[in-house]
Design an enzyme around this catalytic site. Sequence first.
Site, short mmCIF file in Angstrom:
data_model
loop_
_atom_site.label_atom_id
_atom_site.label_comp_id
_atom_site.label_asym_id
_atom_site.label_seq_id
_atom_site.Cartn_x
_atom_site.Cartn_y
_atom_site.Cartn_z
N ASN A 8 -4.79 15.21 -2.73
CA ASN A 8 -4.45 14.81 -4.30
C ASN A 8 -5.79 14.29 -4.78
OD1 ASN A 8 -3.75 13.91 -6.66
ND2 ASN A 8 -2.30 12.49 -5.92
N TRP A 9 -6.52 14.93 -5.62
CA TRP A 9 -7.80 14.34 -6.13
C TRP A 9 -7.58 13.43 -7.25
CZ3 TRP A 9 -11.43 19.31 -6.59
CH2 TRP A 9 -11.33 19.87 -5.16
N LYS A 10 -6.30 13.15 -7.49
CA LYS A 10 -6.02 12.56 -8.90
C LYS A 10 -7.00 12.70 -10.02
CE LYS A 10 -3.89 9.29 -5.80
NZ LYS A 10 -3.68 7.92 -5.19
N HIS A 94 4.89 11.66 -8.55
CA HIS A 94 3.99 10.96 -8.06
C HIS A 94 4.07 9.53 -8.38
CE1 HIS A 94 0.09 8.68 -6.66
NE2 HIS A 94 0.08 9.78 -5.68
N GLU A 96 1.93 6.95 -9.46
CA GLU A 96 1.26 6.69 -10.39
C GLU A 96 1.97 7.30 -11.84
OE1 GLU A 96 -2.48 8.19 -8.81
OE2 GLU A 96 -2.27 6.66 -7.29
N GLU A 170 6.00 8.48 -0.16
CA GLU A 170 4.77 7.92 -0.25
C GLU A 170 4.92 6.54 -0.78
OE1 GLU A 170 1.22 10.40 -1.11
OE2 GLU A 170 2.22 9.87 -3.18
N GLY A 176 -3.58 3.78 -2.01
CA GLY A 176 -4.68 3.56 -2.45
C GLY A 176 -5.02 1.85 -2.31
N SER A 216 -2.93 5.94 1.89
CA SER A 216 -3.88 5.48 2.64
C SER A 216 -4.15 6.23 3.93
CB SER A 216 -3.81 4.22 3.04
OG SER A 216 -3.98 3.26 1.74
N GLY A 237 -5.04 11.05 -0.65
CA GLY A 237 -5.54 10.55 -2.01
C GLY A 237 -6.89 10.33 -1.73
N GLY A 238 -7.64 9.00 -1.63
CA GLY A 238 -8.75 8.69 -1.44
C GLY A 238 -9.75 9.76 -0.45
P1 PGA Z 1 -4.33 7.35 -1.07
O1 PGA Z 1 -3.38 8.21 -2.27
O2 PGA Z 1 -4.56 8.09 0.17
O3 PGA Z 1 -5.49 6.96 -1.68
O4 PGA Z 1 -3.64 6.24 -0.59
C1 PGA Z 1 -2.47 8.94 -1.67
C2 PGA Z 1 -1.31 9.68 -2.97
O5 PGA Z 1 -1.52 8.74 -3.97
O6 PGA Z 1 -0.91 10.75 -2.79
#
Ligand code: PGA
Length: 257
Positions: A8-10, A94, A96, A170, A176, A216, A237-238
Amino acid sequence: MRRFVAGNWKMNHGPVEAAHFIEALPPLTDLRCVTVIVFPPAISLPAARAALGSSSSISLGVQGVHGEASGAFTGEIAAGMAAEAGATYALVGHSERRTLFHETDEETGGKVAAAQLAGLTPVLCVGERINERKEGRLEEVIVRQLDAVLGSEVVGDRIRAGVAFLLAYEPVWAIGTGKEATPSDASQAHAILRRRVGHWLGSDRARELPILYGGSVTPANARGLLAAEGVDGVLVGGASLDPGSFARIVELARELC
Ligand code: PGA
């Protein structure tokens, strides 16, 4: 056993960087038992699709869709448009989106239905906040988020009829933050979700439903999480922003096949 590795590149990697990422990705060989999905920003989908070429074993997804197929919703993207641009998956719910953009449980249900209608495979994200976990409300929260979607007759009927559907656990406190859940935390939550999926869809469907862990995930902890009981994949994500670390996580998944 099939495993899923999703990135997930956000709000990172516009069209130019998306193409660069794909060009820089080390070759992913022998992916017979690993499904690899990348979720770029919607505007980067066509560039990513073009860079991957038609024979790629990497699928693309959209990070969010609107619940309606078209209309006066300035700034929104319909699931059918994302499909036209190259997506075959859609993230829904998600944390966010839920927290920063105030998406409700009801809206996630509508978005899953819209994604299915457009032929996209929805990836429903659920997870508890740290205070909810500390108050012993893990099960209550993730079951409520799941029920808002699977309790919809139209969504449930489609899944029972064979329409694809993925779940991602999640925990909000792990996203994050660099504080991933332990493999046993993940297994515990996945078992709760699988039991509840069984309530709505029957035990056969529950047994085979892929449930990904996200929060993470890095090349350093992915092996333990991917090997955990009931964990069918990871949503990254990251660490998915760097082609080398994303490819390493894919490789770890392949080794577990
Ligand atoms: P993260 O994000 O790996 O940066 O914690 C995961 C996600 O939000 O899908």
